[in-house]
Design an enzyme around this catalytic site. Structure first.
Site, PDB file in Angstrom:
ATOM      1  N   ASP A 110       0.669  -1.128   0.018  1.00 33.69           N
ATOM      2  CA  ASP A 110      -0.053  -0.018  -0.043  1.00 33.69           C
ATOM      3  C   ASP A 110       0.893   1.307   0.085  1.00 33.69           C
ATOM      4  O   ASP A 110       1.664   1.427   1.118  1.00 33.69           O
ATOM      5  CB  ASP A 110      -1.026  -0.014   1.269  1.00 33.69           C
ATOM      6  CG  ASP A 110      -1.809   1.127   1.137  1.00 33.69           C
ATOM      7  OD1 ASP A 110      -1.742   1.938   0.503  1.00 33.69           O
ATOM      8  OD2 ASP A 110      -2.820   1.293   2.176  1.00 33.69           O
ATOM      9  N   ASP A 153      -3.112   2.473  -6.058  1.00 35.57           N
ATOM     10  CA  ASP A 153      -2.034   2.732  -5.055  1.00 35.57           C
ATOM     11  C   ASP A 153      -1.733   1.169  -4.211  1.00 35.57           C
ATOM     12  O   ASP A 153      -1.172   1.528  -3.146  1.00 35.57           O
ATOM     13  CB  ASP A 153      -1.997   3.838  -4.204  1.00 35.57           C
ATOM     14  CG  ASP A 153      -3.406   3.778  -3.385  1.00 35.57           C
ATOM     15  OD1 ASP A 153      -4.522   3.077  -3.613  1.00 35.57           O
ATOM     16  OD2 ASP A 153      -3.696   4.672  -2.387  1.00 35.57           O
ATOM     17  N   GLU A 154      -2.609   0.332  -4.362  1.00 31.64           N
ATOM     18  CA  GLU A 154      -2.462  -1.031  -3.495  1.00 31.64           C
ATOM     19  C   GLU A 154      -2.494  -2.117  -4.619  1.00 31.64           C
ATOM     20  O   GLU A 154      -2.853  -2.157  -5.688  1.00 31.64           O
ATOM     21  CB  GLU A 154      -3.513  -1.226  -2.595  1.00 31.64           C
ATOM     22  CG  GLU A 154      -4.048   0.119  -1.899  1.00 31.64           C
ATOM     23  CD  GLU A 154      -5.092  -0.253  -0.909  1.00 31.64           C
ATOM     24  OE1 GLU A 154      -5.457  -1.457  -0.672  1.00 31.64           O
ATOM     25  OE2 GLU A 154      -6.028   0.729  -0.673  1.00 31.64           O
TER      26      GLU A 154
END
Length: 413
Positions: free
Chosen positions: A9, A105-106
């Site tokens: 993350d 974003d993960e």
């Protein structure tokens, strides 16, 4: 063989990318936001100093400024974020071909079959990935390491920023069970309210609760959440580049001025539904349900949804069903600040074609013509831009999207 799953993350992703060009601001509270001159401007991301002032993602700019008067606001650059995301996921593929993005974003990584190539120590490998992230991209990540995807996700949230957390079979009850049940992936507001009413407040409470009773309370989701809390998630990490169709497609607008009549509300719904229909066609999907969310000027929300008799990818049909929901739940004399239209219960378009015949739809030929027309409009927009052709019923003042859209616009899950 025990699975080893990472959840990576990126910390304060948008803000961290923007600060690469503004290193002089790193020590100041900074937020990336929508247009600060418009009412719809919201906080999209914030850095660590801003978090100390309790600035939160998705709150309005004026709310954030009230908490932190010296908050520095930076505009968003979504094409840059997508480029970083793609490069970072390619870096993850240096360690495994099982890389499944979860948003921009993960990402989940399954290193079960490749860990031996990198020393065999999962925590050491996670730390190495964090080191490369800092060195090659100037960004930081938090990594959750566990034996399933759900606990790996909890691990990446457990300690931030720039940390590794290992949730194992030996320690998960100690680390995971005391956490609020809302920390568990897929526990939404409605499920949390239902669980609260029966005394389930932590993940441990959920794990100890009777599974059959959870099924009666929440249906299949209740049983699934119970399995997650007990560490029984077996969902695989998808191979890198594998297309995963969305489970829903939605679009939400906050309008420059409140909508004041049924005519204006209908125009807003039509505009949103047209965009939702276009994305359904892009994914070659049709919806068998429609959901509508209405927000008033005091930020109170009301949501309704319904099933459809015939699957559709046509904006006009989605709009008609959404408007029926609005008529059933909203006083048209009350102002509306924002609307969200979502296509739900999606199925592939080829499956939908078979289902339509079951209803003996007398308008099948007309629907086919309308779908061809819609595809033609899509092609015109793709070639000449989104504004090249539109609906005459759109609001007079263009509505603005509440969130910065992913590629293609709007929200897809």
């Amino acid at each position: 063989m025990e699975r080893i799953i990472f959840h990576c993350d990126l910390n304060s992703f948008y803000a961290s990318v923007e600060l690469l060009d503004h290193p002089e601001l790193r020590h100041l509270p900074v937020a990336v936001c929508g247009d600060p001159e418009s009412r719809h401007g919201i906080i999209l991301a914030k850095n660590e100093p801003a978090k100390k002032f309790q600035v939160k993602t998705a709150e309005t700019i004026w709310q954030a400024k009230r908490k932190c008067p010296d908050l520095v606001l930076l505009p968003a650059h979504h094409s840059v974020y997508r480029e970083f995301s793609q490069k970072i996921n390619r870096m993850y593929q240096d360690y495994t071909d099982l890389v499944e993005p979860f948003g921009i974003d993960e990402s989940w990584l399954d290193v079960s079959g490749t860990l031996h190539l990198f020393g065999g120590d999962p925590v050491a490998l996670a730390d190495e990935i964090r080191r490369r992230m800092r060195q090659e991209f100037g960004l930081t990540i938090s990594v959750g390491v566990s034996f399933n995807k759900i606990f790996a996700k909890l691990g990446s949230d457990y300690k931030k920023p720039d940390a590794t957390t290992w949730i194992s079979r030996d320690n998960y009850q100690r680390l995971v069970w005391p956490l609020p049940v809302t920390d568990l992936l897929y526990v939404g507001r409605s499920a949390a309210e239902t669980l609260e009413r029966v005394g389930v407040r932590t993940i441990g409470d959920l794990a100890r609760f009777d599974r059959e009773r959870l099924f009666r309370l929440l249906g299949k989701q209740g049983s699934q959440l119970h399995d997650y809390a007990c560490g029984l998630d077996r969902s695989p990490v998808a191979p890198a580049g594998q297309y995963t169709p969305p489970k829903s497609v939605g679009n939400g607008n906050t309008f420059a001025h409140n909508l004041q009549s049924r005519e204006e509300i209908q125009a807003g719904i039509v505009q949103l539904a047209d965009q939702v229909g276009a994305r359904l066609r892009r994914h070659r999907m049709k919806c068998t349900g429609v959901a509508l969310q209405i927000r008033d000027p005091d930020f109170r929300d009301i949501s309704r949804q319904k099933r459809l008799e015939v699957p559709t990818c046509l904006g006009r049909e989605i709009a008609r069903e959404a408007m029926e929901l609005a008529d059933g739940c909203w006083n048209m004399q009350k102002p509306v600040r924002a609307l969200t239209v979502t296509a739900i219960y999606l199925i592939p378009e080829d499956q939908a074609a078979v289902q339509q015949t079951l209803f003996g739809d007398q308008g099948a030929e007309q629907r086919e013509r309308l779908e061809k027309l819609a595809h033609a409009m899509d092609a015109i927009r793709d070639k000449y831009g989104k504004g090249a052709i539109g609906l005459a019923s759109a609001p007079k003042e263009a509505a603005r999207e509440r969130h910065a859209p992913p590629p293609g616009g709007g929200r897809e899950e």
